[in-house]
Design a protein around this motif. Sequence first.
Motif, PDB file in Angstrom:
ATOM      1  N   ILE A 128      40.260   5.259  16.193  1.00  0.00           N
ATOM      2  CA  ILE A 128      41.557   5.958  16.155  1.00  0.00           C
ATOM      3  C   ILE A 128      42.699   4.953  16.251  1.00  0.00           C
ATOM      4  CG2 ILE A 128      43.061   7.522  17.458  1.00  0.00           C
ATOM      5  CD1 ILE A 128      40.437   9.117  18.101  1.00  0.00           C
ATOM      6  N   GLU A 129      42.584   3.995  17.129  1.00  0.00           N
ATOM      7  CA  GLU A 129      43.630   2.971  17.276  1.00  0.00           C
ATOM      8  C   GLU A 129      43.768   2.150  15.997  1.00  0.00           C
ATOM      9  OE1 GLU A 129      46.727   1.196  19.295  1.00  0.00           O
ATOM     10  OE2 GLU A 129      45.573   2.983  19.821  1.00  0.00           O
ATOM     11  N   ARG A 171      45.587   4.258  13.403  1.00  0.00           N
ATOM     12  CA  ARG A 171      47.004   4.415  13.752  1.00  0.00           C
ATOM     13  C   ARG A 171      47.841   3.212  13.312  1.00  0.00           C
ATOM     14  NH1 ARG A 171      46.181   6.956  19.670  1.00  0.00           N
ATOM     15  NH2 ARG A 171      46.119   9.123  18.998  1.00  0.00           N
ATOM     16  N   HIS A 172      47.203   2.067  13.242  1.00  0.00           N
ATOM     17  CA  HIS A 172      47.909   0.842  12.858  1.00  0.00           C
ATOM     18  C   HIS A 172      47.703   0.496  11.379  1.00  0.00           C
ATOM     19  CE1 HIS A 172      49.332   0.021  16.876  1.00  0.00           C
ATOM     20  NE2 HIS A 172      48.135   0.324  17.318  1.00  0.00           N
TER      21      HIS A 172
END
Length: 88
Positions: A79-80, A83-84
């Motif tokens: 997920i991280e 997100r980036h």
Amino acid sequence: MAVTCAHKGAVTCAHKGGGDMRGMIDRVEDGLAVILLEEGGRAYIPAAQLPPGAKPGTLLSVRLEVEGDADPTEAAALIEHLRHGGHL
């Protein structure tokens, strides 16, 4: 899930559900192919992972396959990453 062009090749994407379905490449923008799914909805695939010769208007066969369960640490890292601006 594997997305296979009517000729040959496979890529991965995410779609809710199970079994086989069909889709069509609608467009490619910002390096992502937008695939319209016959049952409704869309899938977004990095254009570089499309089968050779695939282009807007190409029909695709979409097959969903379970790969396994992600542990919470793996899911949070993915997920991280997304997100980036990362891709699967």
